[in-house]
Design a protein around this motif. Structure first.
Motif, PDB file in Angstrom:
ATOM      1  N   MET A  19       1.034  -1.358   0.100  1.00  0.00           N
ATOM      2  CA  MET A  19       0.117   0.315  -0.247  1.00  0.00           C
ATOM      3  C   MET A  19       0.812   1.589   0.153  1.00  0.00           C
ATOM      4  O   MET A  19       0.715   2.388  -0.964  1.00  0.00           O
ATOM      5  CB  MET A  19      -0.718  -0.101   1.683  1.00  0.00           C
ATOM      6  CG  MET A  19      -1.982  -1.003   1.652  1.00  0.00           C
ATOM      7  SD  MET A  19      -2.977  -1.208  -0.068  1.00  0.00           S
ATOM      8  CE  MET A  19      -4.594   0.114   0.395  1.00  0.00           C
ATOM      9  N   ARG A  24       0.126   3.461  -3.106  1.00  0.00           N
ATOM     10  CA  ARG A  24       0.166   4.967  -3.050  1.00  0.00           C
ATOM     11  C   ARG A  24       1.006   5.567  -4.055  1.00  0.00           C
ATOM     12  O   ARG A  24       0.485   6.968  -4.263  1.00  0.00           O
ATOM     13  CB  ARG A  24       0.464   5.106  -1.393  1.00  0.00           C
ATOM     14  CG  ARG A  24       0.106   6.649  -0.786  1.00  0.00           C
ATOM     15  CD  ARG A  24       0.234   6.977   0.328  1.00  0.00           C
ATOM     16  NE  ARG A  24       2.003   6.851   0.320  1.00  0.00           N
ATOM     17  CZ  ARG A  24       2.755   6.900   2.176  1.00  0.00           C
ATOM     18  NH1 ARG A  24       1.150   7.216   2.479  1.00  0.00           N
ATOM     19  NH2 ARG A  24       3.175   7.003   2.009  1.00  0.00           N
ATOM     20  N   GLY A 115      -5.815   1.591   4.332  1.00  0.00           N
ATOM     21  CA  GLY A 115      -6.752   1.053   2.392  1.00  0.00           C
ATOM     22  C   GLY A 115      -7.642  -0.365   3.271  1.00  0.00           C
ATOM     23  O   GLY A 115      -7.287  -0.685   4.366  1.00  0.00           O
ATOM     24  N   HIS A 150      -7.490  -1.064  -2.230  1.00  0.00           N
ATOM     25  CA  HIS A 150      -7.414  -0.299  -2.329  1.00  0.00           C
ATOM     26  C   HIS A 150      -7.175   0.950  -1.202  1.00  0.00           C
ATOM     27  O   HIS A 150      -6.853   0.305   0.279  1.00  0.00           O
ATOM     28  CB  HIS A 150      -9.115  -0.351  -1.846  1.00  0.00           C
ATOM     29  CG  HIS A 150      -9.965  -0.649  -3.114  1.00  0.00           C
ATOM     30  ND1 HIS A 150     -10.348  -0.445  -3.999  1.00  0.00           N
ATOM     31  CD2 HIS A 150     -10.449  -1.692  -3.098  1.00  0.00           C
ATOM     32  CE1 HIS A 150     -11.021  -0.979  -4.224  1.00  0.00           C
ATOM     33  NE2 HIS A 150     -11.659  -2.162  -3.942  1.00  0.00           N
ATOM     34  N   LEU A 151      -6.669   1.560  -2.065  1.00  0.00           N
ATOM     35  CA  LEU A 151      -6.478   3.004  -0.532  1.00  0.00           C
ATOM     36  C   LEU A 151      -7.379   3.820  -0.538  1.00  0.00           C
ATOM     37  O   LEU A 151      -8.150   4.171  -0.829  1.00  0.00           O
ATOM     38  CB  LEU A 151      -5.278   3.855  -1.319  1.00  0.00           C
ATOM     39  CG  LEU A 151      -4.033   3.678  -1.973  1.00  0.00           C
ATOM     40  CD1 LEU A 151      -3.111   4.146  -3.047  1.00  0.00           C
ATOM     41  CD2 LEU A 151      -3.343   3.415  -0.789  1.00  0.00           C
ATOM     42  N   ARG A 152      -7.506   4.665   0.937  1.00  0.00           N
ATOM     43  CA  ARG A 152      -8.123   5.464   1.064  1.00  0.00           C
ATOM     44  C   ARG A 152      -8.129   6.890   0.485  1.00  0.00           C
ATOM     45  O   ARG A 152      -7.182   7.021   0.755  1.00  0.00           O
ATOM     46  CB  ARG A 152      -8.422   5.573   2.543  1.00  0.00           C
ATOM     47  CG  ARG A 152      -8.426   4.182   3.516  1.00  0.00           C
ATOM     48  CD  ARG A 152      -8.994   4.537   4.767  1.00  0.00           C
ATOM     49  NE  ARG A 152      -9.872   5.778   5.734  1.00  0.00           N
ATOM     50  CZ  ARG A 152      -9.962   6.589   6.033  1.00  0.00           C
ATOM     51  NH1 ARG A 152      -8.679   6.216   7.125  1.00  0.00           N
ATOM     52  NH2 ARG A 152     -10.286   7.538   7.070  1.00  0.00           N
TER      53      ARG A 152
END
Length: 156
Positions: A19, A24, A115, A150-152
């Motif tokens: 991540m 990112r 994430g 999934h990244l926030r």
């Protein structure tokens, strides 16, 4: 798309390392530490046709197309990828380590979720290869699995 790596090379990042150091950076269009993760539309590929060594974990970048209908499966020519029930809604949260948390403002010492990870399983068609409302009855669940990260949005 075959990549030549040094003998003995192993790429085994943790979820957090994927991540922070790859996903990112990719989302921010920054250079990656190493260019060893190709871009590929995994959801529309049969698992055995994906590039790489079948005996090792393989990693791919994929640009998810945003659409209003949230699919819980993606079809290929031989079957479909289905999101597991436990992952369907939110996925497993990935929390930043203490050393990484200093990069986030206003965390006030609380764990920072960077994430999520969702798990998808491949279901193979038996016999005729078309999707219908009763397709699940004519499929068999395989051992092919992939994890979608999934990244926030706040982490971008």
């Amino acid at each position: 798309m075959e990549m030549k790596l040094p003998v003995g090379f192993r790429f085994r990042p943790t979820d957090e390392e994927l991540m922070v150091h790859y996903l990112r950076r990719k989302a921010r269009s920054l250079p990656l530490p190493a260019s060893i993760i190709p871009e590929l539309d995994v959801f529309h590929s049969d698992p055995w046709s994906l590039p790489g060594d079948l005996s090792e974990k393989r990693y791919y970048f994929w640009k998810k197309k945003l659409n209003s209908n949230r699919k819980i499966y993606y079809e290929t020519s031989s079957g479909y990828w289905k999101c597991n029930n436990s992952s369907r809604r939110k996925g497993k949260q990935i929390v930043a380590s203490i050393s990484e948390q200093i990069n986030y403002d206003n965390n006030h010492g609380n764990p920072v979720v960077i994430g999520t990870r969702k798990m998808w399983t491949f279901h193979r068609y038996r016999g005729r290869q078309t999707a219908t409302s009763s397709a699940a009855a004519r499929t068999s669940k395989t051992r092919w699995v992939f994890h979608e990260f999934h990244l926030r949005e706040e982490v971008y």
